[in-house]
Enzyme design. Structure first.
Site, PDB file in Angstrom:
ATOM      1  N   ARG A   1     -13.009  -8.585  -1.187  1.00 46.89           N
ATOM      2  CA  ARG A   1     -12.363  -8.334   0.120  1.00 46.89           C
ATOM      3  C   ARG A   1     -11.878  -6.885   0.179  1.00 46.89           C
ATOM      4  O   ARG A   1     -11.232  -6.393  -0.744  1.00 46.89           O
ATOM      5  CB  ARG A   1     -11.177  -9.279   0.310  1.00 46.89           C
ATOM      6  CG  ARG A   1     -10.378  -9.071   1.595  1.00 46.89           C
ATOM      7  CD  ARG A   1      -9.191  -8.162   1.408  1.00 46.89           C
ATOM      8  NE  ARG A   1      -8.347  -8.054   2.605  1.00 46.89           N
ATOM      9  CZ  ARG A   1      -7.360  -7.174   2.737  1.00 46.89           C
ATOM     10  NH1 ARG A   1      -7.093  -6.327   1.770  1.00 46.89           N
ATOM     11  NH2 ARG A   1      -6.648  -7.139   3.835  1.00 46.89           N
ATOM     12  N   VAL A   2     -12.202  -6.210   1.255  1.00 43.78           N
ATOM     13  CA  VAL A   2     -11.715  -4.845   1.459  1.00 43.78           C
ATOM     14  C   VAL A   2     -10.930  -4.826   2.757  1.00 43.78           C
ATOM     15  O   VAL A   2     -11.372  -5.387   3.764  1.00 43.78           O
ATOM     16  CB  VAL A   2     -12.903  -3.855   1.523  1.00 43.78           C
ATOM     17  CG1 VAL A   2     -12.424  -2.472   1.926  1.00 43.78           C
ATOM     18  CG2 VAL A   2     -13.606  -3.794   0.166  1.00 43.78           C
ATOM     19  N   GLY A   3      -9.768  -4.220   2.727  1.00 47.10           N
ATOM     20  CA  GLY A   3      -8.932  -4.168   3.929  1.00 47.10           C
ATOM     21  C   GLY A   3      -9.148  -2.885   4.705  1.00 47.10           C
ATOM     22  O   GLY A   3     -10.257  -2.331   4.750  1.00 47.10           O
ATOM     23  N   ASP A   4      -8.081  -2.402   5.304  1.00 49.15           N
ATOM     24  CA  ASP A   4      -8.181  -1.220   6.159  1.00 49.15           C
ATOM     25  C   ASP A   4      -8.070   0.095   5.377  1.00 49.15           C
ATOM     26  O   ASP A   4      -8.575   1.131   5.809  1.00 49.15           O
ATOM     27  CB  ASP A   4      -7.089  -1.254   7.236  1.00 49.15           C
ATOM     28  CG  ASP A   4      -5.687  -1.379   6.644  1.00 49.15           C
ATOM     29  OD1 ASP A   4      -5.558  -1.911   5.519  1.00 49.15           O
ATOM     30  OD2 ASP A   4      -4.731  -0.960   7.308  1.00 49.15           O
TER      31      ASP A   4
ATOM     32  N   THR B   1       0.224   0.532   6.666  1.00 53.88           N
ATOM     33  CA  THR B   1       0.386  -0.535   5.682  1.00 53.88           C
ATOM     34  C   THR B   1       0.601  -1.828   6.462  1.00 53.88           C
ATOM     35  O   THR B   1       1.029  -1.810   7.606  1.00 53.88           O
ATOM     36  CB  THR B   1       1.588  -0.307   4.741  1.00 53.88           C
ATOM     37  OG1 THR B   1       2.792  -0.299   5.513  1.00 53.88           O
ATOM     38  CG2 THR B   1       1.478   1.001   3.987  1.00 53.88           C
TER      39      THR B   1
ATOM     40  N   THR C   1       0.875  -1.172   0.000  1.00 56.95           N
ATOM     41  CA  THR C   1       0.000   0.000   0.000  1.00 56.95           C
ATOM     42  C   THR C   1       0.909   1.218   0.000  1.00 56.95           C
ATOM     43  O   THR C   1       2.079   1.110   0.327  1.00 56.95           O
ATOM     44  CB  THR C   1      -0.817   0.029   1.330  1.00 56.95           C
ATOM     45  OG1 THR C   1      -1.664  -1.099   1.383  1.00 56.95           O
ATOM     46  CG2 THR C   1      -1.644   1.282   1.490  1.00 56.95           C
TER      47      THR C   1
ATOM     48  N   GLY D   1      -4.226  -5.611   6.957  1.00 57.70           N
ATOM     49  CA  GLY D   1      -5.362  -4.719   7.137  1.00 57.70           C
ATOM     50  C   GLY D   1      -6.345  -5.213   8.178  1.00 57.70           C
ATOM     51  O   GLY D   1      -6.939  -4.417   8.916  1.00 57.70           O
TER      52      GLY D   1
HETATM   53  N1  ASP Z   1      -3.302  -2.797   4.472  1.00 62.19           N
HETATM   54  C1  ASP Z   1      -3.570  -3.250   3.133  1.00 62.19           C
HETATM   55  C2  ASP Z   1      -4.755  -4.148   3.141  1.00 62.19           C
HETATM   56  O1  ASP Z   1      -4.906  -4.917   4.061  1.00 62.19           O
HETATM   57  C3  ASP Z   1      -2.448  -3.969   2.510  1.00 62.19           C
HETATM   58  C4  ASP Z   1      -1.085  -3.498   2.874  1.00 62.19           C
HETATM   59  O2  ASP Z   1      -0.894  -2.412   3.320  1.00 62.19           O
HETATM   60  O3  ASP Z   1      -0.126  -4.234   2.711  1.00 62.19           O
HETATM   61  O4  ASP Z   1      -5.498  -4.118   2.177  1.00 62.19           O
END
Ligand code: ASP
Length: 393
Positions: A253-256, A276, A225, A279
């Site tokens: 799928r949605v992360g943070d 990063t 990210t 998430g």
């Molecule tokens: N935090 C991001 C997610 O989980 C991925 C990442 O930062 O590596 O989508």
């Protein structure tokens, strides 16, 4: 760029502005009426802080993300506009396979992107999730912020919204490389179709592990990210986060990253934080919000970030802890406060290869990017757990 200023000019400008730092804070009342009185700075040393990729990729140009954003902020551009212009460099660079164009696709081979942004002084925010076909989701997040009454627009609706605004929507954001990686992953996991979802998921992990071990995939980009936060000489704070999320994720799928309080949080009176890494761990504790609340209580940027990591560890389910009781994942925060204090903090000093057990990672020092009046730098993060990362994630 016609109105570009030379490095010497902006260093000079920033230096003059910085001269007042530390002595130029007045007793401004807390506009929110809650928490301790917030000091209103008259002049601060501007700074831009981001994940390490913010001082790596240039998309064929001369500047990295933090450099571009810093120069624009010092020239007087709106802080969020400057940060978005910075992360656009990384989003558009096909070499970074964790963000924007070139980001690794989901399990169905479709690139789905997430992004969020917050404008501290304007008290506004916007985000998009599971957005397909747009190379720069940060710009669409900013359009959600500027043009709608909403904070988060997702999926097909987000794509339609962008199309209606005249953004170019492409059928497929894969690059030759990201498609090759997905095809290779798919070939390895599905010799006979996906009958058993649990075995499919184990097969997917095994395939990704093997691809990392063979040097095809970068372990740092299975998650990946860019988060970028900045403060202007007037103490205006903004932030942006943009990502392709978890490589080969379950579609949808949605992360943070696009979730306010998780992948990004900004309070214009206090500071900004973004993240990063895994998430899900961040979502569970709304850590960026927590970091900013720690800043509000007077903690330094470093201490606030470390405190949030400590909270994440204490809230981690057993399945995700190794035999020593340490998390099997990496997580990092990038923090700025309104006075220009900043930090990059990490769970471990070295990289963790996430869920790829039995893989011997080529551990790298975890770092962050920063641009100040001294120019852009990549620095090692401050660390919560001063131990080796888990050998098996
Ligand atoms: N935090 C991001 C997610 O989980 C991925 C990442 O930062 O590596 O989508």
């Amino acid at each position: 760029m016609g109105n570009a200023i030379s490095r010497r000019d902006f260093v000079k400008t920033a230096g003059v502005l910085a001269a007042g730092t530390g002595t130029a804070f007045g007793d401004g009342p807390s506009p929110g009426g809650e928490g301790p009185i917030v000091l209103a700075p008259r002049s601060v040393a501007p700074v831009v802080v981001s994940s390490a990729n913010g001082n790596k990729y240039r998309n064929g140009g001369s500047r990295t993300c933090v450099e571009e954003a810093f120069e624009r902020i010092v020239r007087g551009e709106d802080v969020l506009d400057a940060l978005v212009a910075g992360v656009n460099i990384v989003e558009l660079d096909p070499e970074d396979d964790s963000v924007g164009y070139g980001g690794l696709p989901n399990a169905d081979g479709v690139v789905q992107l997430d992004a969020s942004c917050v404008h501290g002084p304007k008290k506004r925010a916007g985000a998009v999730a599971a957005l397909e076909g747009l190379r720069t989701p940060s710009r669409v997040a900013k359009a959600v912020m500027e043009l709608t009454d909403h904070h988060l627009v997702v999926g097909k609706g987000a794509q339609d919204f962008a199309r209606q605004l005249g953004f170019e929507v492409e059928d497929d954001l894969n690059t030759e490389r990201s498609r090759r990686m997905w095809l290779e992953w798919k070939r390895r996991i599905d010799p006979q179709h996906w009958v058993d979802p649990s075995r499919r998921s184990e097969a997917g992990r095994a395939a990704a592990r093997a691809m990392i071990a063979e040097g095809l995939l970068d372990p740092q980009h299975v998650f990946g990210t860019i988060n970028c936060n900045g403060v202007s000489p007037k103490g205006e704070v903004c932030g942006v986060t943009t990502t392709s999320g978890l490589a080969f994720k379950i579609p949808g799928r949605v992360g943070d990253s696009p979730i306010l309080g998780a992948g990004l949080y900004v309070d214009g009176e206090v500071g900004a934080a973004g993240s990063t890494g895994r998430g899900e761990a961040n979502l569970f504790s709304l850590s960026s919000f927590f970091v900013v609340e720690c800043l509000r209580r007077g903690m330094s940027a470093k201490d606030a970030g470390i405190e949030a990591l400590r909270r994440v560890v204490s809230r981690t389910e057993k399945r995700l802890l190794d035999e020593r009781g340490y998390p099997r994942f990496g997580l990092r925060f990038y923090v700025v406060d309104r006075k220009g204090g900043f930090a990059g903090v990490s769970m471990y000093a070295k990289s963790v290869p996430s869920w790829m057990d039995a893989f011997d990672p080529p551990a790298k020092v975890v770092s962050f990017a920063v641009c100040t009046q001294n120019g852009p730098e990549t620095r090692p993060c401050d660390v919560l757990l001063d131990v080796d990362p888990p050998a098996e994630a």
